[in-house]
Design a protein around this motif. Structure first.
Motif, PDB file in Angstrom:
ATOM      1  N   ASN A   1      32.092 176.714  27.812  1.00  0.00           N
ATOM      2  CA  ASN A   1      31.868 176.040  28.293  1.00  0.00           C
ATOM      3  C   ASN A   1      30.631 173.972  27.924  1.00  0.00           C
ATOM      4  OD1 ASN A   1      28.665 176.007  28.919  1.00  0.00           O
ATOM      5  ND2 ASN A   1      29.613 176.026  31.141  1.00  0.00           N
ATOM      6  N   LEU A   2      30.209 174.766  27.166  1.00  0.00           N
ATOM      7  CA  LEU A   2      29.816 173.379  26.477  1.00  0.00           C
ATOM      8  C   LEU A   2      30.919 172.232  25.647  1.00  0.00           C
ATOM      9  CD1 LEU A   2      27.181 171.531  26.060  1.00  0.00           C
ATOM     10  CD2 LEU A   2      26.943 173.339  24.208  1.00  0.00           C
ATOM     11  N   ALA A   3      31.014 172.780  24.809  1.00  0.00           N
ATOM     12  CA  ALA A   3      32.345 171.847  23.882  1.00  0.00           C
ATOM     13  C   ALA A   3      33.837 172.928  23.661  1.00  0.00           C
ATOM     14  CB  ALA A   3      31.685 171.649  22.474  1.00  0.00           C
ATOM     15  N   GLU A   4      34.892 172.054  23.283  1.00  0.00           N
ATOM     16  CA  GLU A   4      36.374 172.235  22.938  1.00  0.00           C
ATOM     17  C   GLU A   4      36.150 171.373  22.241  1.00  0.00           C
ATOM     18  OE1 GLU A   4      39.002 174.715  26.059  1.00  0.00           O
ATOM     19  OE2 GLU A   4      39.940 171.922  24.970  1.00  0.00           O
ATOM     20  N   ILE A   5      37.360 172.256  20.956  1.00  0.00           N
ATOM     21  CA  ILE A   5      37.615 171.028  19.346  1.00  0.00           C
ATOM     22  C   ILE A   5      38.502 171.324  18.982  1.00  0.00           C
ATOM     23  CG2 ILE A   5      36.521 171.115  16.954  1.00  0.00           C
ATOM     24  CD1 ILE A   5      33.602 172.285  17.717  1.00  0.00           C
ATOM     25  N   SER A   6      39.382 170.286  19.161  1.00  0.00           N
ATOM     26  CA  SER A   6      40.814 170.099  18.961  1.00  0.00           C
ATOM     27  C   SER A   6      40.675 169.494  17.565  1.00  0.00           C
ATOM     28  CB  SER A   6      41.670 169.619  20.282  1.00  0.00           C
ATOM     29  OG  SER A   6      41.066 169.555  20.782  1.00  0.00           O
ATOM     30  N   MET A   7      41.743 170.604  16.222  1.00  0.00           N
ATOM     31  CA  MET A   7      41.309 169.893  15.388  1.00  0.00           C
ATOM     32  C   MET A   7      42.607 169.540  14.361  1.00  0.00           C
ATOM     33  SD  MET A   7      38.477 170.566  14.010  1.00  0.00           S
ATOM     34  CE  MET A   7      38.695 170.717  12.345  1.00  0.00           C
ATOM     35  N   LEU A   8      43.417 168.153  14.651  1.00  0.00           N
ATOM     36  CA  LEU A   8      43.875 167.491  14.573  1.00  0.00           C
ATOM     37  C   LEU A   8      44.738 167.633  13.020  1.00  0.00           C
ATOM     38  CD1 LEU A   8      43.337 164.273  16.313  1.00  0.00           C
ATOM     39  CD2 LEU A   8      44.064 166.378  16.949  1.00  0.00           C
ATOM     40  N   ASP A   9      46.217 167.325  13.160  1.00  0.00           N
ATOM     41  CA  ASP A   9      47.367 167.060  11.765  1.00  0.00           C
ATOM     42  C   ASP A   9      47.969 166.206  11.829  1.00  0.00           C
ATOM     43  OD1 ASP A   9      48.623 167.268   9.191  1.00  0.00           O
ATOM     44  OD2 ASP A   9      50.057 169.022   9.875  1.00  0.00           O
ATOM     45  N   HIS A  62      26.780 158.925  -0.743  1.00  0.00           N
ATOM     46  CA  HIS A  62      27.428 160.696  -0.689  1.00  0.00           C
ATOM     47  C   HIS A  62      26.705 161.018   0.601  1.00  0.00           C
ATOM     48  CE1 HIS A  62      31.008 159.259  -3.522  1.00  0.00           C
ATOM     49  NE2 HIS A  62      29.442 158.622  -3.610  1.00  0.00           N
ATOM     50  N   GLY A  63      27.259 162.363   1.236  1.00  0.00           N
ATOM     51  CA  GLY A  63      26.634 162.821   1.820  1.00  0.00           C
ATOM     52  C   GLY A  63      27.613 163.500   2.774  1.00  0.00           C
ATOM     53  N   TYR A  64      26.968 164.517   3.419  1.00  0.00           N
ATOM     54  CA  TYR A  64      27.376 165.029   5.226  1.00  0.00           C
ATOM     55  C   TYR A  64      26.509 164.925   6.824  1.00  0.00           C
ATOM     56  CZ  TYR A  64      22.757 167.875   4.316  1.00  0.00           C
ATOM     57  OH  TYR A  64      21.845 167.986   4.165  1.00  0.00           O
ATOM     58  N   GLY A  65      27.435 165.624   8.359  1.00  0.00           N
ATOM     59  CA  GLY A  65      26.974 165.130   8.757  1.00  0.00           C
ATOM     60  C   GLY A  65      26.713 167.000   9.527  1.00  0.00           C
ATOM     61  N   VAL A  66      25.625 166.213   9.729  1.00  0.00           N
ATOM     62  CA  VAL A  66      25.109 167.791  10.806  1.00  0.00           C
ATOM     63  C   VAL A  66      25.262 167.105  12.261  1.00  0.00           C
ATOM     64  CG1 VAL A  66      22.766 168.703  11.810  1.00  0.00           C
ATOM     65  CG2 VAL A  66      23.840 168.475   9.441  1.00  0.00           C
ATOM     66  N   PHE A  67      26.376 167.516  13.159  1.00  0.00           N
ATOM     67  CA  PHE A  67      26.880 166.984  14.651  1.00  0.00           C
ATOM     68  C   PHE A  67      26.072 168.546  15.696  1.00  0.00           C
ATOM     69  CE2 PHE A  67      29.962 167.048  17.966  1.00  0.00           C
ATOM     70  CZ  PHE A  67      29.682 165.600  18.395  1.00  0.00           C
ATOM     71  N   GLU A  68      25.215 167.567  16.206  1.00  0.00           N
ATOM     72  CA  GLU A  68      24.449 168.857  17.507  1.00  0.00           C
ATOM     73  C   GLU A  68      25.562 168.217  19.148  1.00  0.00           C
ATOM     74  OE1 GLU A  68      20.158 170.397  18.254  1.00  0.00           O
ATOM     75  OE2 GLU A  68      20.582 168.861  20.426  1.00  0.00           O
ATOM     76  N   ILE A  69      25.535 169.477  19.731  1.00  0.00           N
ATOM     77  CA  ILE A  69      26.915 168.785  21.005  1.00  0.00           C
ATOM     78  C   ILE A  69      25.580 169.823  21.317  1.00  0.00           C
ATOM     79  CG2 ILE A  69      28.532 169.317  21.931  1.00  0.00           C
ATOM     80  CD1 ILE A  69      30.137 170.059  19.706  1.00  0.00           C
ATOM     81  N   ALA A  70      25.064 169.197  23.615  1.00  0.00           N
ATOM     82  CA  ALA A  70      24.284 169.783  23.421  1.00  0.00           C
ATOM     83  C   ALA A  70      24.485 169.249  25.225  1.00  0.00           C
ATOM     84  CB  ALA A  70      22.648 168.833  23.710  1.00  0.00           C
ATOM     85  N   THR A  71      23.806 169.828  26.953  1.00  0.00           N
ATOM     86  CA  THR A  71      23.712 169.717  27.434  1.00  0.00           C
ATOM     87  C   THR A  71      23.993 167.956  27.559  1.00  0.00           C
ATOM     88  OG1 THR A  71      22.049 170.570  28.493  1.00  0.00           O
ATOM     89  CG2 THR A  71      24.183 171.864  28.414  1.00  0.00           C
TER      90      THR A  71
END
Length: 562
Positions: free
Chosen positions: A308-316, A502-511
């Motif tokens: 119930n925390l997250a829904e991820i929609s991947m687009l084209d 250059h690099g990357y991300g770390v993404f946290e989803i929390a309540t």
């Protein structure tokens, strides 16, 4: 200020400034120096986790002549096994799959009947031919939580734009060393189509592309995918975590759209539809993505629910879009209601998904930037007569019409639907432009910060692909700083921008809120590049606005499944 392609875009931005898993050797037969490897030379991978299933993938080379793209080689039966332990004492699912020349000897299994939120290990064993008995490396993957699971947090690694020639993939190495990630979100440009020397970084072509020419045919795309799959850091990351991936343009050709691409010449490279079909086929063969859609049309856009925390929609955002608007007289095209970046079916799917989602957070894997970036932002209520008279778009001159700015009617339809439904906590995660951004998404950029916002956007930098300082040959964090301040001064909803690293991300989803941490590597040309934390921005539950935080997420504070 003309609207330009992404490669020129980087130049114009500058102008504005004035578990230990052994991957590489396992499952590959020894060969004489210079001889082609046979066996499992391209590792293993997993992806598209659902509560009861996950994709597992490998490629087997049955004989020295059956190299990627060759179209030859015997069919090989592969036994696959999924277990709850790395020693395979408890095997929970198993079966066989055939790898043959028709699929470039790749094999992909959608393993069903698994438990939610559970870590598994998997492997393949060749059961025939000259490679009989060879065993692939062991991979680790994880299923998604049950759709109704009550979750406190999730964490993802987020990457984009990994150009083999521009450097080494040390970004993947640093992500693989973390134990606090549920999956990797790859937002596009997993491979690049250019020929040797055509698109390197500051140091030119750090390592040469195969084949040497720009890839156009099915064999070409297969060979290029195979080359990327031999990078040891990428192989290791695939072996440790499932990927949730989408494509941008370089998986086919730069600045592609429904009828062609900027980097496609029909006179010398043939029909676009044929080239696009070849790139699509190779992508689905070589990537751990689930095939969806109908018998007449395979679709890449898809959705993942994490409790119930997250829904991820991947687009084209390449297959269905209209050709990007030209600068000058073509600028007014960006406002046309008849133009689309997503296509009607995908836009309807995206809109309905966001406004009806039961999840607290609605996350969109978004290949190109959606935040408006115009010079200057204009109030359409008061400047309509002026913009009509001088022939510029209603909201201002777009910086880059390859982004959502070039398709403002589609963006307006999406933002209006989100607003009308009273939806909050929509976050777009974006790649494509090789740079780092944190943005609020205003309904009217000219009235920000007084006016309402519909969500937020976090853009991650490139793994290796060149940035502003490299285009100029200037020292990092020199002339680009002026461009960054210029962007933020004119487009006030841009809260953070960094154009060099250059690099990357770390993404946290929390309540309570979601946070993006940006990590930058020291030098993409160094295979042992170090990494450091650069910035963190957070959006609180229900707030729709980003704010900076001083410290990154604690890697020790979260373990998937703990």
């Amino acid at each position: 200020m003309p609207s330009v392609s992404r490669r020129t875009l980087l130049k114009s931005s500058a102008a504005l400034a004035g578990v230990g898993i052994t991957v590489v050797a396992a499952g590959t037969a020894a060969a004489a120096p210079g001889a082609p490897a046979v066996g499992f030379a391209h590792g293993i991978a997993s992806g598209d986790p659902l509560p009861d299933r996950v994709i597992i993938w490998t490629r087997v080379t049955p004989s020295p002549d059956a190299q990627p793209g060759s179209g030859v080689g015997a069919s090989i039966s592969l036994e696959w096994q999924v277990a709850t332990d790395p020693g395979f004492a408890t095997i929970v699912r198993s079966g066989t799959v055939t790898a043959n020349a028709d699929t470039d000897h790749t094999a992909k299994v959608d393993v069903t009947g698994l438990k939610p939120a559970t870590s598994y290990h998997y492997r393949f064993t060749a059961r025939g031919g000259a490679v009989a008995g060879q065993v692939s490396p062991v991979g680790r993957t994880r299923t998604a939580p049950a759709n109704d699971a009550d979750l406190a947090r999730l964490r993802f690694g987020v990457v984009s734009c990994s150009n083999w020639e521009a450097g080494y993939f040390s970004v993947y190495r640093h992500l693989a060393q973390r134990e606090d990630l549920d999956a990797i979100l790859h937002l596009g440009d997993y491979i690049y189509e250019y020929g040797r020397g055509e698109y390197g970084g500051r140091n030119g072509a750090v390592r040469p592309h195969d084949p040497a020419h720009e890839i156009v045919s099915l064999a070409d795309y297969r060979i290029r995918h195979a080359q990327y799959k031999t990078d040891p850091d990428l192989m290791d990351l695939h072996a440790r975590l499932p990927f949730i991936a989408t494509w941008d343009d370089h998986e086919s050709a730069d600045n592609s759209f429904d009828g062609g691409a900027e980097n496609h010449n029909p006179a010398t490279e043939g029909d676009w539809a044929t080239r696009k079909a070849s790139s699509t086929r190779a992508y689905f063969e070589w990537m751990p993505v689930r095939v969806t859609g109908s018998s007449t049309e395979i679709t890449l856009y898809r959705r993942f629910q994490f409790g119930n925390l997250a829904e991820i929609s991947m687009l084209d955002l390449r297959t269905y879009r209209d050709e990007p608007a030209a600068s000058g007289a073509g600028w007014r095209q960006v406002d046309s209601p008849d133009r689309t970046i997503a296509g009607g079916a995908q836009m309807d799917w995206l809109t309905k998904g966001i406004v009806s989602s039961p999840a607290r957070w609605k996350i969109v894997g978004n290949p190109v930037m959606i935040a408006p970036c115009v010079f200057p932002p204009l109030d359409t209520k008061t400047t309509a007569a002026l913009t009509d008279m001088i022939g510029v778009p209603d909201a201002g001159i777009p910086y880059n019409t390859d982004q959502w700015d070039g398709y403002s009617a589609d963006r307006r339809r999406l933002f209006d639907a989100i607003t009308a439904a009273g939806v909050d906590n929509t976050v777009f995660l974006t790649g494509d432009i090789h740079t780092s951004w944190a943005c609020d998404l205003p309904i009217d950029a000219a009235n920000y910060p007084a006016g309402p916002t519909v969500g937020t956007e976090f853009v991650v930098p490139s793994v290796t692909s060149p940035n502003i300082d490299e285009k100029l040959g200037a020292p990092p964090r020199s002339v680009s700083v002026a461009a960054e301040e210029g962007f933020k001064a004119v487009n006030r909803h841009v809260r953070y921008v960094e154009l060099d690293s250059h690099g990357y991300g770390v993404f946290e989803i929390a309540t309570a809120g979601s946070q993006m941490d940006w990590f930058y590597i020291s030098d993409p040309a160094d295979p042992n590049a170090a990494v450091h934390h650069a910035a963190s921005y957070r959006v609180a539950d229900g707030a729709q606005r980003t704010f900076p935080v001083g410290a990154p997420l604690d890697p020790a504070a979260y373990r998937p499944g703990a």
